[in-house]
Design a protein around this motif. Structure first.
Motif, mmCIF file in Angstrom:
data_model
loop_
_atom_site.group_PDB
_atom_site.id
_atom_site.type_symbol
_atom_site.label_atom_id
_atom_site.label_comp_id
_atom_site.label_asym_id
_atom_site.label_seq_id
_atom_site.Cartn_x
_atom_site.Cartn_y
_atom_site.Cartn_z
ATOM 1 N N ARG A 48 0.834 -1.211 0.000
ATOM 2 C CA ARG A 48 0.000 0.000 0.000
ATOM 3 C C ARG A 48 0.862 1.252 0.000
ATOM 4 N N THR A 49 1.943 1.245 0.760
ATOM 5 C CA THR A 49 2.837 2.403 0.790
ATOM 6 C C THR A 49 3.447 2.643 -0.579
ATOM 7 N N ALA A 50 3.936 1.578 -1.219
ATOM 8 C CA ALA A 50 4.549 1.718 -2.541
ATOM 9 C C ALA A 50 3.533 2.206 -3.568
ATOM 10 N N TYR A 51 2.303 1.708 -3.488
ATOM 11 C CA TYR A 51 1.290 2.147 -4.449
ATOM 12 C C TYR A 51 0.913 3.613 -4.221
ATOM 13 N N GLY A 52 0.849 4.039 -2.953
ATOM 14 C CA GLY A 52 0.580 5.441 -2.672
ATOM 15 C C GLY A 52 1.685 6.352 -3.172
ATOM 16 N N ILE A 53 2.938 5.897 -3.041
ATOM 17 C CA ILE A 53 4.063 6.680 -3.562
ATOM 18 C C ILE A 53 3.959 6.812 -5.076
ATOM 19 N N ALA A 54 3.573 5.734 -5.750
ATOM 20 C CA ALA A 54 3.434 5.780 -7.204
ATOM 21 C C ALA A 54 2.317 6.737 -7.617
ATOM 22 N N GLN A 55 1.221 6.767 -6.877
ATOM 23 C CA GLN A 55 0.130 7.676 -7.213
ATOM 24 C C GLN A 55 0.518 9.138 -7.020
ATOM 25 N N SER A 56 1.485 9.382 -6.132
ATOM 26 C CA SER A 56 1.945 10.762 -5.926
ATOM 27 C C SER A 56 2.998 11.183 -6.937
ATOM 28 N N GLY A 57 3.360 10.291 -7.879
ATOM 29 C CA GLY A 57 4.269 10.669 -8.945
ATOM 30 C C GLY A 57 5.619 10.017 -8.902
ATOM 31 N N ARG A 58 5.918 9.216 -7.886
ATOM 32 C CA ARG A 58 7.238 8.580 -7.765
ATOM 33 C C ARG A 58 7.099 7.074 -7.992
ATOM 34 N N CYS A 59 6.784 6.732 -9.225
ATOM 35 C CA CYS A 59 6.552 5.322 -9.557
ATOM 36 C C CYS A 59 7.836 4.509 -9.423
ATOM 37 N N SER A 60 8.973 5.062 -9.842
ATOM 38 C CA SER A 60 10.236 4.331 -9.743
ATOM 39 C C SER A 60 10.626 4.092 -8.294
ATOM 40 N N ALA A 61 10.335 5.059 -7.395
ATOM 41 C CA ALA A 61 10.643 4.863 -5.972
ATOM 42 C C ALA A 61 9.807 3.739 -5.382
ATOM 43 N N GLY A 62 8.526 3.660 -5.774
ATOM 44 C CA GLY A 62 7.691 2.561 -5.305
ATOM 45 C C GLY A 62 8.181 1.212 -5.804
ATOM 46 N N LEU A 63 8.643 1.157 -7.066
ATOM 47 C CA LEU A 63 9.176 -0.088 -7.608
ATOM 48 C C LEU A 63 10.442 -0.515 -6.880
ATOM 49 N N ASP A 64 11.321 0.446 -6.608
ATOM 50 C CA ASP A 64 12.552 0.112 -5.881
ATOM 51 C C ASP A 64 12.242 -0.421 -4.485
ATOM 52 N N MET A 65 11.220 0.134 -3.837
ATOM 53 C CA MET A 65 10.838 -0.329 -2.510
ATOM 54 C C MET A 65 10.361 -1.780 -2.556
ATOM 55 N N LEU A 66 9.563 -2.114 -3.555
ATOM 56 C CA LEU A 66 9.060 -3.479 -3.674
ATOM 57 C C LEU A 66 10.174 -4.449 -4.055
ATOM 58 N N ARG A 67 11.073 -4.025 -4.932
ATOM 59 C CA ARG A 67 12.186 -4.914 -5.311
ATOM 60 C C ARG A 67 13.079 -5.210 -4.111
ATOM 61 N N ALA A 68 13.323 -4.205 -3.272
ATOM 62 C CA ALA A 68 14.161 -4.428 -2.098
ATOM 63 C C ALA A 68 13.492 -5.345 -1.090
ATOM 64 N N TYR A 69 12.159 -5.339 -1.061
ATOM 65 C CA TYR A 69 11.433 -6.157 -0.086
ATOM 66 C C TYR A 69 11.198 -7.578 -0.583
ATOM 67 N N LEU A 70 11.304 -7.809 -1.878
ATOM 68 C CA LEU A 70 10.960 -9.120 -2.440
ATOM 69 C C LEU A 70 11.726 -10.274 -1.806
ATOM 70 N N PRO A 71 13.036 -10.155 -1.491
ATOM 71 C CA PRO A 71 13.720 -11.293 -0.830
ATOM 72 C C PRO A 71 13.128 -11.667 0.530
#
Length: 783
Positions: free
Chosen positions: A494-517
């Protein structure tokens, strides 16, 4: 493998003998006694991330465990309790010395102990006496081979202290080296390194406690056992033939297979676990214990079926669990089963009705979900089952969000939103606060993250994006590894999706990639994180007008609909409709919207916010297709219902759609005033695309006012055009932050036309140049 004795406990026995003989200074006796008490009462248990700290006491060497004794003084000046203990440890030169140790300790609690040999006699009821007696009994039960293995493990365990002992006792060390050389027991570094790897020795009780704690951790946190920990557990379990340990082994395997998505293996492991449990408990506990195990087997079986979308099987297992719990008068199991049955009805209301579909199945009469919630809350308070009370309050909050009695019970013709049950956000917030209070009052740590998730969802419905983000961040920052993995994953998505809606889609993707492991190996959570990553990539592709890439990510997301995740499905539905609209395939978009509206009508409880959002999309599609009048009544009723229920984000979407329709109907002043009132709240939501569209719509309204209400070449008309330019530029800035190519191009076209209308050819030329550059960038990115 010994049942209880380990090298560590042998060391504690030696320390106990020294303490009873008064070999420590008075200032250090309390510290030594505290050290002994901490080890004879400690239980194995995972306290750190994924249970890794459970091996600290079982897998550590003597130098690590006995190190705290260096702070306690002995009766010899200049020597610590650590030095005195090492001196006694290295005096043990064989099994004969171990037998003599247990003979001396046996006299400590004997009725006729000689006070000349021991300065203190331990009371038989004290924890220290119980520890000594149990060690003595377990030692006498050991077979000779196990005794030899225990001695070899003890030699390997104490080897890490050789350097410190030899430095303090050089003569004794030299003598020991000579003796060890002749007996091939050299305390060299090479020999010690070998024994340190081979000398891990764990008792059956420690293994049992560790497996129990690991199962508790898996059940509470929803994680999987790390590979290193799993290998050690398997090697220790293999050395035992105890039925109880075999039972727990299969229960551990059940959670492992469950989290990894292996439904068949999880089912088989669960059956084996309860088979072994019935064998182990039936021999000592009789039929009653067997029946109790049976109802909890059904409870676990129902949860397993539901997690793999086998809803009918889950209801069947839960029905039998309720019947068995009633027969055995197990109120705790019965209340939990009823709570779970309430969840099953909310998750899949179209399933076959359970025999215990509500409290009426238990108490008789007509009852609904609210009555069942009241029943569960009353029973939770009566039995002081606070976790059940907290979770029931959250279920009630969810139910009030979706299905409370209609505020307009009278029938209405052509009703779009008043024909179904609607929710109350304010009442839900109150219930969430009550749940949070119960959590804090009774220290329910595992339920605190779930309450924060509900709190964030409620704040989202009230358009309080900042508070919602703080509620989600609380789970990651405050609770961290102590929160269940599923709650951490949901909050991060939810945090990553909210960041993407505010215009920082790449930051949300980086957050999810770092959490995937962190969710690697936990199938459903891994699929959820991967799904949100694809959602963000689909969102970015749509904004950049890369429709082929968007179609690819859309095809990757379609299989995830089988997960049954409402949040993921809803966001995918919105982006799917956006894809059709950007392709100008309005017929397909309208069919998709109507399909989702019909699905929400037939699904009870259905989220009212989702249905209203699809109604707003339907009115927007009507406006895009040149049929604004058809969408006006739909958008107006959606806005009215959203305002009544305080679903503020949906209300803002509906207001924007109404303003667009009013502009198409040449009601420019009404559209401008409507958006001027709603714009401050839109900016607070951090929904950049909605805010950008609102700015552009206000600019269009000012252009319409300039063309319809102002005289040509008048100052009022110039002011309207300048106001339109300001709002269009604000919209362009927000579209640029979102990297929305289509929105930026539309704003540049409007900006150039407005500049030419004012006669500013220089500004118009700059806008045209920016338009051409943006087109070239889009073509290069597409190539």
């Amino acid at each position: 493998m010994a049942r209880y004795l380990t090298p560590i406990r042998l060391g504690i026995l030696i320390l106990t003998e020294q303490y009873l003989c008064g070999q420590f200074a008075s200032s250090g006796q309390l510290g030594v006694l505290s050290f002994i008490a901490s080890h004879i009462t400690a239980r194995a248990g995972p306290t750190g991330k994924d249970g890794q700290d459970a091996f600290v006491g079982l897998d550590a060497h003597a130098v690590e465990i006995l190190g705290p004794l260096s702070k306690c003084a002995s009766d010899v000046p200049g020597r610590t309790a650590y030095d005195a203990l090492l001196q006694r440890l290295w005096k043990l030169d064989g099994l004969d010395a171990v037998y003599e140790l247990f003979e001396r300790l046996g006299q400590v609690i004997a009725p006729g102990s000689d006070p000349e040999e021991m300065q203190k006699v331990v009371s038989r009821a004290s924890p220290l006496s119980q520890f000594v007696r149990r060690c003595s009994v377990e030692f006498t039960r050991l077979q000779f081979a196990d005794t030899q293995a225990l001695w070899a493990a003890f030699v390997a365990w104490r080897a890490s202290t050789h350097a410190v002992w030899a430095q303090r006792n050089p003569d004794a060390a030299a003598h020991y080296s000579e003796v060890a050389s002749s007996s091939r027991d050299r305390p060299t570094n090479a020999r010690r390194s070998m024994t340190e790897e081979e000398g891990r020795y764990v008792s059956a009780e420690d293994t049992n406690d560790l497996i129990t704690s690991s199962v508790h951790h898996l059940q509470k946190m929803g994680t999987r056992v790390p590979d290193a920990m799993r290998r050690k557990l398997q090697s220790w379990i293999h050395e035992q033939r105890d039925a109880g340990v075999q039972s727990l082994q299969h229960f551990l395997a059940f959670f492992e297979h469950w989290r990894s998505g292996q439904y068949t293996m999880a089912l088989e492991s669960l059956h084996r676990y309860f088979d072994y449990s019935l064998i182990g408990k039936g021999t000592s506990g009789g039929t009653d214990n067997m029946r109790i195990y049976y109802q909890y087997a059904l409870l676990h079986l129902s949860v397993l079926h539901a997690d793999f979308d086998c809803w009918e099987e889950s209801v069947d297992a839960m029905d039998e669990c309720i019947a068995t719990a009633r027969e055995n008068q197990d109120s705790a199991c019965l209340n939990f089963a009823l709570s779970w049955l309430l969840y099953l009805r909310q998750a899949k209301p179209d399933n076959r009705v359970s025999a215990f579909g509500s409290v009426s199945g238990l108490l008789g009469g007509v009852a609904g979900e609210q009555d069942e919630i009241s029943f569960l809350k009353a029973k939770a308070r009566e039995t002081k089952h606070w976790s059940l009370l907290s979770s029931t309050l959250l279920e009630e909050a969810k139910l009030d969000m979706y299905t409370v009695p209609n505020m307009h019970p009278e029938p209405r013709s052509e009703a779009v939103t008043d024909r179904f049950q609607t929710g109350s956000t304010t009442k839900s917030v109150e219930l969430i606060m009550q749940s949070a209070f119960v959590n804090v009052q009774h220290n329910l740590r595992t339920l605190m993250p779930a309450t924060s998730l509900f709190e964030g969802a409620a704040f989202d419905r009230l358009a309080q994006s900042q508070l919602a983000a703080r509620a989600h961040d609380t789970i990651q920052i405050v609770y961290g590894d102590q929160a269940p993995l599923s709650d951490r994953t949901r909050s991060l998505c939810r945090t990553a999706y909210g960041i993407a809606q505010s215009g920082r889609c790449s930051a949300g993707l980086d957050m999810l990639r770092a959490y995937l492991p962190c969710v690697n190996g936990v199938l459903k959570l891994e699929q959820r994180v991967t799904g949100f990553m694809n959602l963000l990539q689909l969102m970015g592709s749509l904004r950049n007008e890369r429709l082929d890439a968007a179609a690819y990510y859309h095809s990757q997301l379609l299989p995830l609909r089988s997960l049954g995740d409402p949040e993921l499905d809803f966001e995918l539905d919105l982006l799917e409709i956006d894809l059709y609209v950007r392709r100008r395939d309005l017929d397909t978009a309208m069919k998709a919207v109507n399909t989702h509206i019909r699905q929400n009508e037939g699904h009870s409880p259905a989220d009212i916010a989702n249905r209203l959002h699809f109604l707003v999309l339907k009115s927007t599609i009507f406006a895009l297709s040149g049929q604004a009048t058809k969408g006006f009544s739909i958008a107006l009723r959606a806005a009215s219902t959203a305002a009544r229920l305080r679903l503020l984000p949906t209300l803002l979407e509906a207001i924007t759609a109404l303003a667009i329709i009013l502009n198409d109907l040449s009601e420019f002043d009404a559209a401008r005033r409507l958006l001027d009132a709603a714009l401050p709240m839109m900016i607070e939501t951090r929904h950049c695309r909605l805010t950008a569209r609102s700015f552009v719509t206000i600019g269009e309204a000012h252009v319409g006012l300039a063309g319809t209400t102002c005289a040509p070449d008048s100052s009022e008309r110039i002011q309207q055009i300048r106001a339109a330019e300001i709002h269009v530029e604000r919209g362009r800035e927000l579209y640029a932050r979102l990297d929305d190519t289509s929105g930026v191009l539309d704003c540049l076209v409007m900006k150039a036309q407005l500049a030419r209308w004012r006669g500013d050819e220089q500004l118009a030329a700059r806008a045209d140049a920016q338009f051409a550059q943006k087109l070239r960038d889009r073509h290069e990115a597409a190539e």
